[in-house]
Design a protein around this motif. Structure first.
Motif, PDB file in Angstrom:
ATOM      1  N   ILE A 110       0.867  -1.174   0.000  1.00  0.00           N
ATOM      2  CA  ILE A 110       0.000   0.000   0.000  1.00  0.00           C
ATOM      3  C   ILE A 110       0.907   1.229   0.000  1.00  0.00           C
ATOM      4  O   ILE A 110       1.834   1.306   0.811  1.00  0.00           O
ATOM      5  CB  ILE A 110      -0.873   0.070   1.283  1.00  0.00           C
ATOM      6  N   HIS A 111       0.651   2.158  -0.922  1.00  0.00           N
ATOM      7  CA  HIS A 111       1.431   3.395  -0.942  1.00  0.00           C
ATOM      8  C   HIS A 111       0.515   4.564  -0.602  1.00  0.00           C
ATOM      9  O   HIS A 111      -0.438   4.846  -1.336  1.00  0.00           O
ATOM     10  CB  HIS A 111       2.072   3.589  -2.325  1.00  0.00           C
ATOM     11  N   PHE A 112       0.802   5.228   0.534  1.00  0.00           N
ATOM     12  CA  PHE A 112       0.023   6.390   0.960  1.00  0.00           C
ATOM     13  C   PHE A 112       0.631   7.634   0.319  1.00  0.00           C
ATOM     14  O   PHE A 112       1.777   7.990   0.611  1.00  0.00           O
ATOM     15  CB  PHE A 112       0.044   6.506   2.491  1.00  0.00           C
ATOM     16  N   LEU A 113      -0.141   8.267  -0.547  1.00  0.00           N
ATOM     17  CA  LEU A 113       0.388   9.391  -1.323  1.00  0.00           C
ATOM     18  C   LEU A 113       0.118  10.730  -0.633  1.00  0.00           C
ATOM     19  O   LEU A 113      -1.016  11.023  -0.255  1.00  0.00           O
ATOM     20  CB  LEU A 113      -0.275   9.429  -2.703  1.00  0.00           C
ATOM     21  N   LEU A 114       1.186  11.520  -0.479  1.00  0.00           N
ATOM     22  CA  LEU A 114       1.045  12.848   0.129  1.00  0.00           C
ATOM     23  C   LEU A 114       2.158  13.741  -0.402  1.00  0.00           C
ATOM     24  O   LEU A 114       3.299  13.287  -0.530  1.00  0.00           O
ATOM     25  CB  LEU A 114       1.177  12.734   1.659  1.00  0.00           C
ATOM     26  N   ASP A 115       1.813  15.010  -0.703  1.00  0.00           N
ATOM     27  CA  ASP A 115       2.901  15.838  -1.223  1.00  0.00           C
ATOM     28  C   ASP A 115       3.826  16.299  -0.098  1.00  0.00           C
ATOM     29  O   ASP A 115       3.473  16.303   1.079  1.00  0.00           O
ATOM     30  CB  ASP A 115       2.397  16.969  -2.135  1.00  0.00           C
ATOM     31  N   ARG A 116       5.019  16.658  -0.515  1.00  0.00           N
ATOM     32  CA  ARG A 116       6.112  16.871   0.420  1.00  0.00           C
ATOM     33  C   ARG A 116       5.876  18.016   1.402  1.00  0.00           C
ATOM     34  O   ARG A 116       6.219  17.905   2.582  1.00  0.00           O
ATOM     35  CB  ARG A 116       7.365  17.143  -0.425  1.00  0.00           C
ATOM     36  N   ASP A 117       5.267  19.110   0.937  1.00  0.00           N
ATOM     37  CA  ASP A 117       5.059  20.266   1.834  1.00  0.00           C
ATOM     38  C   ASP A 117       4.086  19.912   2.953  1.00  0.00           C
ATOM     39  O   ASP A 117       4.300  20.243   4.121  1.00  0.00           O
ATOM     40  CB  ASP A 117       4.511  21.469   1.045  1.00  0.00           C
ATOM     41  N   GLU A 118       3.023  19.227   2.563  1.00  0.00           N
ATOM     42  CA  GLU A 118       2.023  18.814   3.553  1.00  0.00           C
ATOM     43  C   GLU A 118       2.667  17.826   4.547  1.00  0.00           C
ATOM     44  O   GLU A 118       2.454  17.900   5.759  1.00  0.00           O
ATOM     45  CB  GLU A 118       0.837  18.165   2.804  1.00  0.00           C
ATOM     46  N   ALA A 119       3.482  16.924   4.018  1.00  0.00           N
ATOM     47  CA  ALA A 119       4.149  15.921   4.864  1.00  0.00           C
ATOM     48  C   ALA A 119       5.058  16.609   5.884  1.00  0.00           C
ATOM     49  O   ALA A 119       5.065  16.271   7.062  1.00  0.00           O
ATOM     50  CB  ALA A 119       4.953  14.961   3.996  1.00  0.00           C
ATOM     51  N   GLU A 120       5.802  17.619   5.423  1.00  0.00           N
ATOM     52  CA  GLU A 120       6.734  18.314   6.314  1.00  0.00           C
ATOM     53  C   GLU A 120       5.971  19.030   7.435  1.00  0.00           C
ATOM     54  O   GLU A 120       6.369  18.973   8.609  1.00  0.00           O
ATOM     55  CB  GLU A 120       7.559  19.311   5.495  1.00  0.00           C
ATOM     56  N   ALA A 121       4.863  19.678   7.075  1.00  0.00           N
ATOM     57  CA  ALA A 121       4.066  20.388   8.084  1.00  0.00           C
ATOM     58  C   ALA A 121       3.535  19.401   9.119  1.00  0.00           C
ATOM     59  O   ALA A 121       3.564  19.663  10.329  1.00  0.00           O
ATOM     60  CB  ALA A 121       2.915  21.123   7.402  1.00  0.00           C
ATOM     61  N   ARG A 122       3.093  18.243   8.654  1.00  0.00           N
ATOM     62  CA  ARG A 122       2.561  17.244   9.602  1.00  0.00           C
ATOM     63  C   ARG A 122       3.643  16.743  10.542  1.00  0.00           C
ATOM     64  O   ARG A 122       3.421  16.552  11.729  1.00  0.00           O
ATOM     65  CB  ARG A 122       1.995  16.038   8.840  1.00  0.00           C
ATOM     66  N   ILE A 123       4.852  16.517  10.010  1.00  0.00           N
ATOM     67  CA  ILE A 123       5.929  15.975  10.860  1.00  0.00           C
ATOM     68  C   ILE A 123       6.325  16.961  11.940  1.00  0.00           C
ATOM     69  O   ILE A 123       6.557  16.587  13.087  1.00  0.00           O
ATOM     70  CB  ILE A 123       7.179  15.651  10.034  1.00  0.00           C
ATOM     71  N   LEU A 124       6.402  18.239  11.595  1.00  0.00           N
ATOM     72  CA  LEU A 124       6.782  19.231  12.602  1.00  0.00           C
ATOM     73  C   LEU A 124       5.741  19.256  13.715  1.00  0.00           C
ATOM     74  O   LEU A 124       6.077  19.419  14.894  1.00  0.00           O
ATOM     75  CB  LEU A 124       6.949  20.611  11.949  1.00  0.00           C
ATOM     76  N   GLY A 125       4.489  19.027  13.386  1.00  0.00           N
ATOM     77  CA  GLY A 125       3.432  18.937  14.401  1.00  0.00           C
ATOM     78  C   GLY A 125       3.626  17.711  15.274  1.00  0.00           C
ATOM     79  O   GLY A 125       3.521  17.771  16.502  1.00  0.00           O
ATOM     80  N   ARG A 126       3.981  16.587  14.635  1.00  0.00           N
ATOM     81  CA  ARG A 126       4.158  15.327  15.363  1.00  0.00           C
ATOM     82  C   ARG A 126       5.360  15.405  16.323  1.00  0.00           C
ATOM     83  O   ARG A 126       5.348  14.801  17.390  1.00  0.00           O
ATOM     84  CB  ARG A 126       4.400  14.211  14.332  1.00  0.00           C
ATOM     85  N   ALA A 127       6.401  16.151  15.925  1.00  0.00           N
ATOM     86  CA  ALA A 127       7.607  16.253  16.764  1.00  0.00           C
ATOM     87  C   ALA A 127       7.248  16.740  18.159  1.00  0.00           C
ATOM     88  O   ALA A 127       7.763  16.254  19.159  1.00  0.00           O
ATOM     89  CB  ALA A 127       8.612  17.198  16.114  1.00  0.00           C
ATOM     90  N   LYS A 128       6.349  17.724  18.207  1.00  0.00           N
ATOM     91  CA  LYS A 128       5.953  18.288  19.515  1.00  0.00           C
ATOM     92  C   LYS A 128       5.243  17.226  20.349  1.00  0.00           C
ATOM     93  O   LYS A 128       5.496  17.055  21.521  1.00  0.00           O
ATOM     94  CB  LYS A 128       5.030  19.485  19.314  1.00  0.00           C
ATOM     95  N   ALA A 129       4.358  16.459  19.687  1.00  0.00           N
ATOM     96  CA  ALA A 129       3.561  15.471  20.418  1.00  0.00           C
ATOM     97  C   ALA A 129       4.415  14.295  20.884  1.00  0.00           C
ATOM     98  O   ALA A 129       4.231  13.783  21.981  1.00  0.00           O
ATOM     99  CB  ALA A 129       2.412  14.985  19.539  1.00  0.00           C
ATOM    100  N   GLU A 130       5.364  13.847  20.065  1.00  0.00           N
ATOM    101  CA  GLU A 130       6.098  12.615  20.383  1.00  0.00           C
ATOM    102  C   GLU A 130       7.512  12.857  20.909  1.00  0.00           C
ATOM    103  O   GLU A 130       8.190  11.920  21.314  1.00  0.00           O
ATOM    104  CB  GLU A 130       6.165  11.707  19.138  1.00  0.00           C
ATOM    105  N   GLY A 131       7.981  14.099  20.821  1.00  0.00           N
ATOM    106  CA  GLY A 131       9.305  14.433  21.339  1.00  0.00           C
ATOM    107  C   GLY A 131      10.450  13.745  20.610  1.00  0.00           C
ATOM    108  O   GLY A 131      11.475  13.435  21.203  1.00  0.00           O
ATOM    109  N   ARG A 132      10.287  13.525  19.318  1.00  0.00           N
ATOM    110  CA  ARG A 132      11.370  12.884  18.550  1.00  0.00           C
ATOM    111  C   ARG A 132      12.319  13.921  17.978  1.00  0.00           C
ATOM    112  O   ARG A 132      11.918  14.801  17.227  1.00  0.00           O
ATOM    113  CB  ARG A 132      10.761  12.070  17.396  1.00  0.00           C
ATOM    114  N   ALA A 133      13.626  13.765  18.295  1.00  0.00           N
ATOM    115  CA  ALA A 133      14.611  14.740  17.836  1.00  0.00           C
ATOM    116  C   ALA A 133      14.687  14.781  16.311  1.00  0.00           C
ATOM    117  O   ALA A 133      14.840  15.847  15.712  1.00  0.00           O
ATOM    118  CB  ALA A 133      15.977  14.382  18.417  1.00  0.00           C
ATOM    119  N   ASP A 134      14.575  13.597  15.669  1.00  0.00           N
ATOM    120  CA  ASP A 134      14.738  13.569  14.212  1.00  0.00           C
ATOM    121  C   ASP A 134      13.524  14.151  13.486  1.00  0.00           C
ATOM    122  O   ASP A 134      13.552  14.361  12.288  1.00  0.00           O
ATOM    123  CB  ASP A 134      15.055  12.148  13.703  1.00  0.00           C
ATOM    124  N   ASP A 135      12.431  14.411  14.233  1.00  0.00           N
ATOM    125  CA  ASP A 135      11.245  15.040  13.641  1.00  0.00           C
ATOM    126  C   ASP A 135      11.251  16.555  13.830  1.00  0.00           C
ATOM    127  O   ASP A 135      10.448  17.260  13.246  1.00  0.00           O
ATOM    128  CB  ASP A 135       9.969  14.492  14.290  1.00  0.00           C
TER     129      ASP A 135
END
Ligand code: AMP
Length: 187
Positions: A110-135
């Motif tokens: 299964i390939h979940f398709l998402l454009d890069r800008d949207e993906a980047e915005a989502r990851i920066l949001g996730r970093a706060k929630a999960e505390g991952r340095a690489d995010d």
């Protein structure tokens, strides 16, 4: 039949994996999560693995392949496995396909398709929630995304040419994406 989930970082494949596993009884193998466990163990190997993760580089081939081969070997043949985050490049695909073949396990992708800008915005949001340095670091996020584009997309293309890939629009909300996913998997 096992599943292999592909998608750029932030595409929500981990969230979808958890929902699908809960409803349909898949056992999830999350490559990044397994490697983060090793990194947190404090061992010498863990320190090595951590340095790759923190920099956003792929962990060396032998390490990840040993982890996945062991995960496959220790699951019974009637367990359905959902692989998230493996294979990620041509070398991993070659060995993953071979391990799966010799374990007599079939899979579709299964390939979940998402454009890069949207993906980047989502990851920066996730970093706060999960505390991952690489995010949390934009340069490292971009490096991981570049690896996805350069190394992972070509292998998804190979699976696609072999007729094994279902593409899902991941730009919708969690429930809409999940509905589309289940719709594709259930006849
Ligand atoms: P992820 O949680 O999928 O974003 O993965 C986090 C990090 O774990 C990656 O940036 C890599 O350092 C490492 N990693 C995850 N999966 C793999 C893999 N299949 N091969 C090598 N490294 C991986």
């Amino acid at each position: 039949m096992d599943l292999v989930f592909f998608g750029i970082q932030g595409s929500g494949k981990g969230t979808q994996a958890k929902k699908l596993a809960a409803e349909f009884g898949y056992d999830i193998f999350e490559a990044g999560g397994e490697l983060r466990k090793i990194a947190a163990s404090g061992s010498e190997l863990g320190e090595r693995v951590k340095s790759y993760i923190d920099q956003g580089h792929l962990v060396p081939h032998e390490i990840i392949m040993q982890v996945v081969a062991e995960a496959i070997a220790t699951r019974s043949s009637d367990t359905k496995i959902l692989f998230d985050g493996i294979p990620r490049d041509g070398e991993q695909k070659r060995d993953f396909d071979a391990v799966m073949r010799s374990a007599d396990r079939e899979f579709r992708c299964i390939h979940f398709l998402l454009d890069r800008d949207e993906a980047e915005a989502r990851i920066l949001g996730r970093a706060k929630a999960e505390g991952r340095a690489d995010d949390a670091d934009t340069a490292i996020i971009r490096r991981r995304m570049q690896t996805f584009t350069d190394k992972t997309l070509p292998i998804i293309e190979e699976y696609k040419e072999a007729g094994r890939v279902t593409e899902i629009d991941a730009s919708e909300g969690i429930d809409e994406v999940y509905e589309a996913l289940v719709g594709h998997l259930t006849p």
